[in-house]
Design a protein around this motif. Structure first.
Motif, mmCIF file in Angstrom:
data_model
loop_
_atom_site.group_PDB
_atom_site.id
_atom_site.type_symbol
_atom_site.label_atom_id
_atom_site.label_comp_id
_atom_site.label_asym_id
_atom_site.label_seq_id
_atom_site.Cartn_x
_atom_site.Cartn_y
_atom_site.Cartn_z
ATOM 1 N N LYS A 271 0.890 -1.227 -0.030
ATOM 2 C CA LYS A 271 0.115 -0.015 -0.245
ATOM 3 C C LYS A 271 0.951 1.199 -0.005
ATOM 4 O O LYS A 271 1.623 1.291 0.995
ATOM 5 C CB LYS A 271 -0.940 0.069 1.331
ATOM 6 N N SER A 272 0.788 1.903 -1.172
ATOM 7 C CA SER A 272 1.740 3.351 -1.398
ATOM 8 C C SER A 272 0.887 4.488 -0.928
ATOM 9 O O SER A 272 -0.310 4.596 -1.148
ATOM 10 C CB SER A 272 2.199 3.198 -2.653
ATOM 11 N N MET A 273 1.548 5.330 -0.639
ATOM 12 C CA MET A 273 1.019 6.958 -0.324
ATOM 13 C C MET A 273 2.010 7.897 -0.467
ATOM 14 O O MET A 273 3.173 7.583 -0.296
ATOM 15 C CB MET A 273 0.375 6.947 0.819
ATOM 16 N N VAL A 274 1.581 9.042 -1.039
ATOM 17 C CA VAL A 274 2.414 10.398 -0.928
ATOM 18 C C VAL A 274 1.891 11.478 -0.573
ATOM 19 O O VAL A 274 0.683 12.027 -0.824
ATOM 20 C CB VAL A 274 2.734 10.584 -2.391
ATOM 21 N N ASP A 275 2.250 12.099 0.545
ATOM 22 C CA ASP A 275 1.802 13.340 1.325
ATOM 23 C C ASP A 275 0.268 13.336 1.758
ATOM 24 O O ASP A 275 0.015 13.669 2.789
ATOM 25 C CB ASP A 275 2.005 14.457 0.176
ATOM 26 N N THR A 276 -0.501 13.043 0.859
ATOM 27 C CA THR A 276 -2.023 12.871 1.353
ATOM 28 C C THR A 276 -2.182 11.699 1.997
ATOM 29 O O THR A 276 -3.513 11.560 2.589
ATOM 30 C CB THR A 276 -2.905 13.069 0.119
ATOM 31 N N GLY A 277 -1.438 10.721 2.341
ATOM 32 C CA GLY A 277 -1.840 9.461 2.930
ATOM 33 C C GLY A 277 -2.138 9.705 4.213
ATOM 34 O O GLY A 277 -1.808 10.834 5.060
ATOM 35 N N GLU A 278 -2.341 8.431 5.182
ATOM 36 C CA GLU A 278 -2.493 8.625 6.824
ATOM 37 C C GLU A 278 -1.214 8.768 7.259
ATOM 38 O O GLU A 278 -1.354 9.569 8.381
ATOM 39 C CB GLU A 278 -3.115 7.406 6.889
ATOM 40 N N LEU A 279 -0.256 8.179 6.927
ATOM 41 C CA LEU A 279 1.005 8.014 7.705
ATOM 42 C C LEU A 279 1.907 9.510 7.264
ATOM 43 O O LEU A 279 1.561 10.146 6.535
ATOM 44 C CB LEU A 279 1.973 7.062 7.310
ATOM 45 N N SER A 280 2.629 9.831 8.459
ATOM 46 C CA SER A 280 3.373 10.921 8.378
ATOM 47 C C SER A 280 4.714 10.494 7.451
ATOM 48 O O SER A 280 5.544 9.697 7.900
ATOM 49 C CB SER A 280 3.960 11.560 9.941
ATOM 50 N N ASP A 281 4.920 11.316 6.436
ATOM 51 C CA ASP A 281 5.945 10.899 5.517
ATOM 52 C C ASP A 281 7.168 11.206 6.073
ATOM 53 O O ASP A 281 8.163 10.271 5.879
ATOM 54 C CB ASP A 281 5.770 11.910 4.275
#
Length: 384
Positions: free
Chosen positions: A130-140
């Protein structure tokens, strides 16, 4: 396959598709971060753009059941523009921050992560990703810090040895048990330049940002900019780079190798007066591919008014008067009234008085009354 061998293949492939740094971290809960976020919320320092659920922000297994590792990536962006267009009298320009140069980084990094996911699935077909950039839940930033991408600076940015803090961050949660990389030691030392020069004092202590005072946040809001901050925004029409440009770790970090982020000077330093004329369609056609367009034209046009006031550009008064008299948006009329007072040309007085008679929106009336009071004060000072 041996996990070390798998990690090396992933590192090699990441470099091949243009990812500048990659690191591996445990998917254990971010316990310390959660406590900081709770306190951050209690103090009212959030921007409102964050994920509201603090458990989702700090517990990777809530986002991907069975998560064991997180792959963190960093992609560098340029800090320097070649052939930057000049701002001149009558032809004043605004400025998009460096994180909005070139193509929207959300799209670029998501494409990279999608490509990296496909590669990993050829090696581990049953992997969960599961990938995310900036707008995902985790703190990048928390993920990147844990994965050894860089350390968290006093300006709250992740600072890398190779590219300074001029990096975009993204991550991929996975159920593969990778060997974690070692976090980097903090290298800020006693330096506090970023905190000392922040125009609004938004860096309240090392590593803590009051987003409500941050110019980067203020330029993105859809509400009128509070009076105390307007003079400090200058000609920034999206974002703020001050805490990065003064950082010694960013010295001579130009990062001009990523083609997708090379800036078009006419777009990232646009003429201010034409910005005020753009329709929604024209704005999207011209700026829609940039990350700085995500809030639409309204905040950008409001910021253009503030910038023209900063320059005291008398040639912009016809445009500012038109907005004051005709614009349907109360935020724009109110900001236009404030801008006329900053430029202080007596031709504005009659227009302000006429607009005050016709204005029904209380917030705009207050702005007009304040503008007229400035003109009255100017007259009294001249008489004195």
């Amino acid at each position: 396959m041996d996990v070390h061998q798998l990690q090396q293949q992933i590192r090699d492939y990441a470099a091949y598709i243009g990812i500048d740094k990659i690191g591996f971290a445990s998917a254990a809960p971010f316990v310390e971060l959660k406590q900081r976020l709770i306190r951050h919320r209690e103090l009212g320092y959030e921007s409102g753009f964050e994920e509201k659920d603090l458990d989702k922000r700090t517990t990777p297994t809530l986002l991907l059941p069975g998560a064991q590792s997180i792959i963190a990536i960093a992609v560098a962006y340029p800090s320097k523009m070649n052939d930057s267009p000049k701002s001149t009298r009558g032809e004043r320009r605004g400025l998009f921050c460096r994180a909005s140069w070139g193509t929207d980084y959300h799209l670029v990094l998501k494409d990279m992560l999608t490509e990296l996911e496909a590669f990993i699935l050829t090696l581990v077909p049953d992997a969960k990703l599961k990938s995310m950039v900036d707008t995902g839940e985790l703190s990048d930033r928390a993920v990147s810090e844990r994965a050894g991408i860089g350390w968290s600076g006093k300006n709250t940015m992740i600072i890398t040895e190779e590219f300074g803090s001029y990096v975009y961050l993204g991550e991929m949660i996975t159920n593969i048990p990778f060997v974690p990389d070692t976090p980097m030691e903090d290298q800020c030392g006693d330096c506090r330049l970023c905190m000392d020069v922040c125009p609004t004092g938004a860096l309240v202590q090392p590593g803590q940002l009051n987003a409500q005072r941050c110019i980067a946040f203020l330029t993105q809001t859809k509400n009128p900019v509070p009076l105390e901050f307007r003079d400090k925004i200058g000609n920034r029409i999206y974002g703020c780079d001050t805490c990065q440009t003064v950082c010694p770790k960013n010295r001579k970090k130009y990062n001009q190798h990523q083609e997708a982020f090379k800036p078009d000077g006419e777009l990232v330093k646009p003429l201010l007066k034409p910005l005020l004329q753009l329709s929604n369609r024209q704005f999207k056609e011209r700026f829609g591919h940039m990350s700085g367009s995500w809030r639409g034209k309204n905040p950008i046009q409001r910021n253009a008014l503030i910038a023209l006031a900063h320059f005291k550009d008398e040639t912009a008064l016809p445009d500012i008067h038109r907005i004051l008299q005709e614009d349907a948006r109360p935020m724009m009329r109110g900001t236009a009234a404030w801008a006329t007072a900053k430029i202080l040309d007596d031709s504005s007085i009659a227009i302000l008085e006429s607009c005050l008679q016709n204005e029904e929106e209380e917030s705009v009336r207050l702005e007009i009354e304040a503008a007229l009071a400035e003109f009255k004060e100017k007259e009294e000072n001249m008489d004195g």
